[in-house]
Structures are given as C-alpha cells and as structure tokens.
Design an enzyme around this catalytic site. Sequence first.
Site, PDB file in Angstrom:
ATOM      1  N   ARG A  72     -25.117  -1.675   7.969  1.00  0.00           N
ATOM      2  CA  ARG A  72     -24.875  -3.096   7.729  1.00  0.00           C
ATOM      3  C   ARG A  72     -25.182  -3.953   8.947  1.00  0.00           C
ATOM      4  O   ARG A  72     -25.078  -5.174   8.875  1.00  0.00           O
ATOM      5  CB  ARG A  72     -23.415  -3.290   7.310  1.00  0.00           C
ATOM      6  CG  ARG A  72     -23.064  -2.561   6.013  1.00  0.00           C
ATOM      7  CD  ARG A  72     -21.573  -2.305   5.881  1.00  0.00           C
ATOM      8  NE  ARG A  72     -20.791  -3.489   5.676  1.00  0.00           N
ATOM      9  CZ  ARG A  72     -20.321  -3.903   4.490  1.00  0.00           C
ATOM     10  NH1 ARG A  72     -20.587  -3.210   3.403  1.00  0.00           N
ATOM     11  NH2 ARG A  72     -19.602  -4.986   4.394  1.00  0.00           N
ATOM     12  N   LYS A 127       0.843  -1.184   0.000  1.00  0.00           N
ATOM     13  CA  LYS A 127       0.000   0.000   0.000  1.00  0.00           C
ATOM     14  C   LYS A 127       0.889   1.247   0.000  1.00  0.00           C
ATOM     15  O   LYS A 127       1.831   1.350   0.778  1.00  0.00           O
ATOM     16  CB  LYS A 127      -0.909  -0.006   1.230  1.00  0.00           C
ATOM     17  CG  LYS A 127      -2.016   1.033   1.198  1.00  0.00           C
ATOM     18  CD  LYS A 127      -2.998   0.838   2.334  1.00  0.00           C
ATOM     19  CE  LYS A 127      -4.143   1.854   2.248  1.00  0.00           C
ATOM     20  NZ  LYS A 127      -5.124   1.679   3.334  1.00  0.00           N
ATOM     21  N   GLU A 144     -19.144  -5.403  10.757  1.00  0.00           N
ATOM     22  CA  GLU A 144     -20.047  -4.584  11.564  1.00  0.00           C
ATOM     23  C   GLU A 144     -21.060  -5.419  12.336  1.00  0.00           C
ATOM     24  O   GLU A 144     -21.375  -5.101  13.494  1.00  0.00           O
ATOM     25  CB  GLU A 144     -20.773  -3.580  10.662  1.00  0.00           C
ATOM     26  CG  GLU A 144     -19.875  -2.554  10.008  1.00  0.00           C
ATOM     27  CD  GLU A 144     -19.277  -3.011   8.688  1.00  0.00           C
ATOM     28  OE1 GLU A 144     -18.578  -2.206   8.040  1.00  0.00           O
ATOM     29  OE2 GLU A 144     -19.495  -4.181   8.303  1.00  0.00           O
TER      30      GLU A 144
END
Length: 643
Positions: A414, A291, A386
């Site tokens: 969610r 990344k 979640e």
Amino acid sequence: MSHVPNEPTDFNLLDLIDQPADLRRLPKRHLVQLAAQLRAELIERVAQTGGHLAANLGVIELTIALHYVFNTPDDRLIWDVGHQSYGHKMLTGRREAMSGLRMRDGISGFTRRAESDFDPFGTGHSSTSISAALGMAVAAKLRGEDHHAVAVIGDGALTAGQAFEALNHAGDMKANLLVVLNDNEMSISRNVGALNQHLTRLRSNPVVNKLRQGGQNLLSQTGPLGEILNTTRVGLRDGMKHLLGVTSLFEELGFAYFGPIDGHDLPLLVDTLENLRRQTGPRLLHVVTQKGRGFNPAELDPVRYHGVGKFDPKKVIKLEPQSVSQGTAQKTPPPKTWTMAFGDWLDTQGSDPSVVVITPAMIEGSGLAGFVARHPQRCFDVGIAEQHAVTFAGGLAAEGMRPVVAIYSTFLQRAWDQVIHDIALQNLPVLFAVDRAGLVGPDGATHAGSFDLAFGQAVPNLKIAVPADAADLHAALDWGIAADSPVLVRYPRGECPADLGGEAARTPLGLRVRRRADEPRRSLLVIALGSKVQTALKASADLAATVVDLRWAKPVDWPALLPLIEEHAAWMIIEEGSKLGGIGASMIAHTTELGLFKPVKHMALPDTFIEHGTRGECLADCGLDERSLNSTMSDFLRQVLPA
C-alpha cells in the site's frame, strides 16, 4: 421454515436459520437469545480451527441487526477487513463450513465474492469498505435500482487515508450510503491518533448522552405524539448539538451523524437501523462495542485474542491473560520466530538515540513490544496508515535520525509510491524490516507477501537483503541501520534457524556457499534466497549439488556468482516471491546479456493467487516444498547430465 417457539427457550435458534431471510422471520424478542447462541457457537468453532476471535465476538449483535433490518444480499453489506465476518458467514449459509475455516478447500477467514452472494466485495486489507460501498450505491442510482449499500468499518480502519478519501467523496456526492462505525477503541492493537481522541470525545460527551437518553425517555412517555416526534428526534437532537457546538468530524464531511449507541443493545440497534433504512443520503451510525465481548479472556486481553490458534475454551478461561499465547498455555518456550529474532536485534539498538521505529498498527505482530516498553518516545504507531508511515520515516531520516519501518510485506504494497518517491528518489537512509515475506498460509492471498522482491528490485538506490538465518538477519540489519541509502530486509513467517553454517561471505553484501559439491562440472548449482536456503539444503542432500545462499537480492554478488555458474553443469534459482519480475528472472536476463548460456531453471511463486491452507500446503502448490524441489532437482540433473 421450522417452528419458531413463542418464547425464548433452550432451543437452538441457529438451527432455524440457513439464510438471512430465515432470520428476518424471527420475532424481535428472540434476537437476544439468538445472539447468545451465535456467540457461544462461534467460540466453539474458532477453538477448533483457530482464527480471528476477539473482533468477531464484538460484532455479534451488530451482525444480527444488520441482516435483520436490511434485505441482504439485495442490500449490499460490506465488512471492512472482513476478519470480523464469522458471524455473518454463519448466518448466510456457511455455518457448517466453519469447520474448514482458513483450511485448504475450506472457507476463507475474510469475505470473498466467489464464496457467497452475501459477500458482495472481497476484503482482507483495511479501509476499503466505504469506497466499495460508495461505488455500489452510485451503480444502483445509475441503474435506477432501489437497494441499500452499507459499509461496516472499525475505528482502527478509519486511520487510513483511503477511508477519509471515500468519506470526503461520498459526502460531496450526497450518495445514498450508510456507514456503520464499529468503535471498540481497537484495531489489532489499541487505537492511536487524533481521530481516536475525537471518537472518545463523542463517546464521553455528556451533552450528547443527555440529549440522546433524555430524548428517548421523554418520548417514551408522550404516547402517539411521542411516536410522531420520534421520527424527528434525531434532527432535533442534532440541531441542539450544532447550537451547543457539539458536532462531529463526519458532519463536517457531509454525513448525517447518529450516535454513539450501544452496539450490544440489540433492540436499540434494530430500531435505529430501521429508522436509518427509511432515510437517504450519506449517513454514519456510530456504534460502540467491546472487542472480545462474551469471552472473558478475550475481554481482558483483546490484543492477544485478536488471532488465535486452536484452544480449549473450557480450560483457557481459567488462565490469567498473561499466561495465554495464541489461545493456549505455553508449557515450554516456543521456537524462536523471525519476528522474535528481529525484536532481539532491535533491543540492541536502544542505546543509539538516533534509532526510531515506525509501524502501521502492528506493535505486537512486528515484535516491537520490548522496544516500546523501554523506549516509548522513539517508537511511533501511526495507525493503519502505511503511506504516512513511510513518508514520516523519510522526514525523520532527512533530519539525521535512523528510522526503522517495521511492516508486513502485504501491507507494504500500500506504500510503494512513497518508497519510490519519498525515500529512494531522495536516497534517504530508511531501514525497512519486512515481516511475513512469502506465503503466510491460513490468511491466504490477501496477506501473502508475494510481490516485494519484484517491486523492490526495480527501485533505484534500494538494497534488498534476504537472510536465511538469525545470524544473517542480524548482520543485514546491522549493515542496514548504518547504510547511507534505503535498505529492505525481508523475512518470512515462522521458525527462524539460528545459523545454517557454510563458508564465510566474501563481503558484507556477498553471497555465502552453504555446501559445495565435489565435482562442480557434474553437479547442479542451487542459488536460494532467504526462506528457501534451508529447504534447498534439505532437498538437495542426496544430490550432486552446490547450494549458494544469495543473502542479498540487490545487489547480486556477481563477481562471486558468475564463476560458480560457469563451473557447474546447470543452475537453478529458488525464491519465495513472484516469478514474473522476480530476482531469478533478472538474473537469467543478466547472464543472457553476458553471453553465459547454461541450462537454468527458475522456481518461484506462479502467476496466480495461492489459496489459503497451511503454509506447507501453499508451498507445495508452488513446487517450493522440500519434496517437490528434490524431485525437480533430480529431474533437472537427469536432463542436463544424461547417464
């Protein structure tokens, strides 16, 4: 297509590419040069607009390889979350449109079906790509079509249950699906959990690496025979892996597993994808990337460079990572945000051993870094999960702990089943600290916190606080952490006022009059929620109006509110939440049932998805900015109190 140079030169190869078909006409030897040019231009583009930087830099080679090998858009390419699709956009006819990235009337920061045929599925939330790609693969099979479905999913997104549900289904169906696992050990924050440890073992296993590297070296020396064996080497290698007990979770789910391979080795990526394109069935390619690749500050601090504001890439590269914030050096402390104000409150709770914090992969974004540093054993990052986060909090609460779930409003969507079934139904004392409630601006509709008020007010036992300043935020959190039932405290993105003043609240859950008109019967009663209190005070400054800060959306302080409605000529409710099913709608229904008929106007988010832009532009779209509200209030007063 324009002339392609025979050998790599200083010529900008991006100028030759308008669509992936142009890319596929480039000789393979030019792809490495193209990757360098695409990475450099992407940094310059994001520096001018802001946006997601580190994630996009990590997939430059993968993006080029996928479009080079697969016949997009006929072959469906789904980018999970979509915040790593900037290079994809630049190769699919949107290079110049990057100057308007995440701006009003510009292109989205995520993939979007309405934007391009090369975006076959809209994204923004994580872990949806495998399900969508599986649906497309099955549709192609049912229609007798011959095209590929490819899902690119980050290792962080694999922590969500939906990704596993899709993997389980796809493996069982033997669907013609390729999943590319982009493994950079990061989502937004560093990845956590058993899956991350499993991927680490796969990455670092010396048996796997020796089988892969040794096999490649051997086959490269065996001439024509090696070319024949090359087509079967993966099967031979995997057979050896099974024999030695080195198998992956994905193989157990019915996928043919390939990798891990270097996601920045473009020739290897292209060769591997070409081989996989000739195969069928559920396949998973494990690609290891970095990344922030190619931009030193982002490599050193990929968390901080996940999302950036505008910055000067030539200057920022000289800074130490610790002095960088949103891509720029901060000479003076920034204004305190709601997230920071929540973090300040949380720091005061550290002395209570029963207080624990849960977040779904949002340590930094939710303001938890300070608490984590001081109390690491009591802060749980559960990954992008979640639903699990909420029920996990319920289990803690059932055992006498005081859990705080720190979550964005858009991600709480969610987990509403868990809020209802696992928390509210059992009346468990869980405190929800809901950040980014309301409109969020450049991230657009996928990230707007539009629905938590409408959802939440329908849930029995759940109390909902809508503080207007830092003082009331802390008061609501203090009350919520001690409550014997679930409490949701919602607050917006952006700067947090310290204290807006006004009269004291009658009770801890009572409303507050922020400004009282001299002649109530000749004035307007403005009832505002949370982020709209300060706007209402400014918008009504030159009008005959009383401004009430509701403070708690549920329960509503009706004993104090009803007399105020009765004594004013008209009333208005202003909330930064869905109008349909919103707090204002229920308040109007309640007063109507009581037989209290007064002219009333409800200002809230309309029944539409608000396009990305600045937060101010988005609020103006909904008539919720200061200027629009002033005009609406003035017109309303003229209607109810004609001269």
